[in-house]
Design an enzyme around this catalytic site. Sequence first.
Site, PDB file in Angstrom:
ATOM      1  N   GLY A 199      10.624  -3.000   2.609  1.00 54.33           N
ATOM      2  CA  GLY A 199      11.728  -2.089   2.911  1.00 54.33           C
ATOM      3  C   GLY A 199      12.883  -2.208   1.948  1.00 54.33           C
ATOM      4  N   ASP A 200      13.125  -1.126   1.191  1.00 56.02           N
ATOM      5  CA  ASP A 200      14.294  -1.035   0.319  1.00 56.02           C
ATOM      6  C   ASP A 200      14.350  -2.117  -0.752  1.00 56.02           C
ATOM      7  OD1 ASP A 200      15.306   1.209   1.799  1.00 56.02           O
ATOM      8  OD2 ASP A 200      15.881  -0.207   3.367  1.00 56.02           O
ATOM      9  N   LYS A 258      -0.082  -4.628   9.028  1.00 57.05           N
ATOM     10  CA  LYS A 258       1.257  -4.191   8.596  1.00 57.05           C
ATOM     11  C   LYS A 258       1.806  -3.287   9.691  1.00 57.05           C
ATOM     12  CE  LYS A 258       3.536  -2.153   4.533  1.00 57.05           C
ATOM     13  NZ  LYS A 258       3.701  -0.720   4.814  1.00 57.05           N
ATOM     14  N   ARG A 274       8.271   1.833  -2.862  1.00 51.84           N
ATOM     15  CA  ARG A 274       8.863   2.873  -3.708  1.00 51.84           C
ATOM     16  C   ARG A 274       9.539   2.279  -4.940  1.00 51.84           C
ATOM     17  NH1 ARG A 274      11.818   5.984   1.105  1.00 51.84           N
ATOM     18  NH2 ARG A 274      11.984   3.806   1.756  1.00 51.84           N
ATOM     19  N   CYS A 295       1.734   3.641   9.707  1.00 49.07           N
ATOM     20  CA  CYS A 295       1.807   4.988   9.119  1.00 49.07           C
ATOM     21  C   CYS A 295       2.411   5.989  10.114  1.00 49.07           C
ATOM     22  CB  CYS A 295       0.420   5.444   8.676  1.00 49.07           C
ATOM     23  SG  CYS A 295       0.463   7.077   7.942  1.00 49.07           S
ATOM     24  N   PRO A 323       0.845  -1.191   0.000  1.00 50.29           N
ATOM     25  CA  PRO A 323       0.000   0.000   0.000  1.00 50.29           C
ATOM     26  C   PRO A 323       0.883   1.244   0.000  1.00 50.29           C
ATOM     27  CG  PRO A 323      -0.009  -1.066   2.176  1.00 50.29           C
ATOM     28  CD  PRO A 323       0.848  -1.914   1.281  1.00 50.29           C
TER      29      PRO A 323
HETATM   30  C1  LIG Z   1       4.498   7.919  -0.102  1.00 53.82           C
HETATM   31  C2  LIG Z   1       4.305   6.658   0.709  1.00 53.82           C
HETATM   32  C3  LIG Z   1       3.024   6.281   1.084  1.00 53.82           C
HETATM   33  C4  LIG Z   1       2.824   5.119   1.841  1.00 53.82           C
HETATM   34  N1  LIG Z   1       1.547   4.754   2.174  1.00 53.82           N
HETATM   35  C5  LIG Z   1       1.334   3.629   2.903  1.00 53.82           C
HETATM   36  C6  LIG Z   1       0.013   3.201   3.224  1.00 53.82           C
HETATM   37  O1  LIG Z   1      -0.994   3.797   2.823  1.00 53.82           O
HETATM   38  N2  LIG Z   1      -0.110   2.094   4.013  1.00 53.82           N
HETATM   39  C7  LIG Z   1       0.978   1.371   4.443  1.00 53.82           C
HETATM   40  O2  LIG Z   1       0.811   0.379   5.152  1.00 53.82           O
HETATM   41  N3  LIG Z   1       2.222   1.738   4.125  1.00 53.82           N
HETATM   42  C8  LIG Z   1       2.425   2.829   3.348  1.00 53.82           C
HETATM   43  N4  LIG Z   1       3.704   3.168   2.994  1.00 53.82           N
HETATM   44  C9  LIG Z   1       4.832   2.296   3.374  1.00 53.82           C
HETATM   45  C10 LIG Z   1       5.172   1.288   2.256  1.00 53.82           C
HETATM   46  O3  LIG Z   1       4.124   0.375   2.055  1.00 53.82           O
HETATM   47  C11 LIG Z   1       6.469   0.519   2.577  1.00 53.82           C
HETATM   48  O4  LIG Z   1       6.276  -0.283   3.724  1.00 53.82           O
HETATM   49  C12 LIG Z   1       7.667   1.426   2.827  1.00 53.82           C
HETATM   50  O5  LIG Z   1       7.726   2.451   1.852  1.00 53.82           O
HETATM   51  C13 LIG Z   1       8.982   0.645   2.842  1.00 53.82           C
HETATM   52  O6  LIG Z   1       9.250   0.071   1.604  1.00 53.82           O
HETATM   53  P1  LIG Z   1      10.307   0.732   0.541  1.00 53.82           P
HETATM   54  O7  LIG Z   1      11.526   1.144   1.348  1.00 53.82           O
HETATM   55  O8  LIG Z   1      10.565  -0.402  -0.422  1.00 53.82           O
HETATM   56  O9  LIG Z   1       9.607   1.905  -0.067  1.00 53.82           O
HETATM   57  C14 LIG Z   1       3.925   4.330   2.237  1.00 53.82           C
HETATM   58  C15 LIG Z   1       5.206   4.713   1.838  1.00 53.82           C
HETATM   59  C16 LIG Z   1       5.412   5.843   1.077  1.00 53.82           C
HETATM   60  C17 LIG Z   1       6.822   6.210   0.674  1.00 53.82           C
END
Ligand SMILES: Cc1cc2nc3c(=O)[nH]c(=O)nc-3n(C[C@H](O)[C@H](O)[C@H](O)COP(=O)(O)O)c2cc1C
Length: 347
Positions: A221-222, A159, A245, A115, A22
């Site tokens: 994460g990452d 989560k 991301r 969040c 998400p």
């Molecule tokens: C702009 C943005 C919005 C996000 N919105 C949500 C969300 O609505 N619900 C949620 O559980 N996590 C949300 N996340 C967290 C991501 O799901 C993810 O766990 C986090 O970005 C780590 O992964 P990454 O480092 O691969 O980006 C959000 C992250 C970002 C950057």
Amino acid sequence: MSLYHPVTIGDLEFPGNLFLAPVAGYTDRSYRSICIDEGADFSFTELSSAESIIRSRPDTKPLNDPSPISVLLRRADNEKRYAIQLFGAEPERMAAGAALLARWKPDVVDINGGCPVPKVIKTGAGSALMKDPANLGRVVEAVVRSSREHLGGVPVTIKIRAGWDSGSLNYRECARIAMEAGAAMVSLHPRTRAQGYGGKSDWSLIADLAGRLPVPVTGSGDLYTPEDADRMLRETGCAAVMFARGAMGNPFIFSTTRSFLSTGSYAAPDTAHRLAAGFRHLERLAADIGERQACLEMRKHFCAYTKGGEGRPGMAGGAKLRNQLVHAETIEEYRLMLQDVIEGVLP
Ligand SMILES: Cc1cc2nc3c(=O)[nH]c(=O)nc-3n(C[C@H](O)[C@H](O)[C@H](O)COP(=O)(O)O)c2cc1C
């Protein structure tokens, strides 16, 4: 067993373990549908407020209601299975919000326990749930009951983060309590609330949780490349990985990762493929929220589609092209702006 394999959440079997996380402001149904086209095995809506659902009652509006909350909750046409993610802090309000989801028939209800945004945590929701694990348990229990009574007993998942800050890494306790309250899967983004989205996520915490919990643990994460996903699955033993991301502007990460996990190699998508996905995305979004609004929303997406990333070269025109894209207001304008790139590569 291949690292790409089925996952069972409650009584639901998913064909593979590559999920779309998400991501608020990004993973609306148009983008989720593009990720499904590109091989995502499961997808989540962005967080939606149980309070807003109770207050605005989108379940009483026409199915194609264009208001943001209705669009947010809707399944994409090609989304065989999806999870609706809810946030809230009050067990009975979360149960009431979940009960109103029946018309969208979500396959899973996911609870947001991660969040970090002030607007969310000041209500005690999101990552603030982790400050009161007993209440977190009551929230899960209430949503599980609501699912049984109103949603045919679909699995409830949660989560979470590593904890509130480095002095309170209580992901183990929160995950155990959530599972005892009936959670069928725990997704862990191993950063603390205090870290926000900066620094590195600590995958050793995913390994720790996956080794303890009898229900599937999904790692987040990452994750930016197929190699990252391979490493997370290998190093942590998590059941599934969740791209966030790393999937922005790169929905192709699902097919490339699947290929990498299954065969050890993958081909990066070519420019034609990337732009075709971008335009499909734009058209689907326009069908949901109208052309003008969709064109504004797509500025960030098109910038992401045209940027280079691991394994993908930046597109011709680079920064200059993106300076133009952030002014596009119609689909035609996007076509004109991308004409040179399209003519260079599209048949
Ligand atoms: C702009 C943005 C919005 C996000 N919105 C949500 C969300 O609505 N619900 C949620 O559980 N996590 C949300 N996340 C967290 C991501 O799901 C993810 O766990 C986090 O970005 C780590 O992964 P990454 O480092 O691969 O980006 C959000 C992250 C970002 C950057």
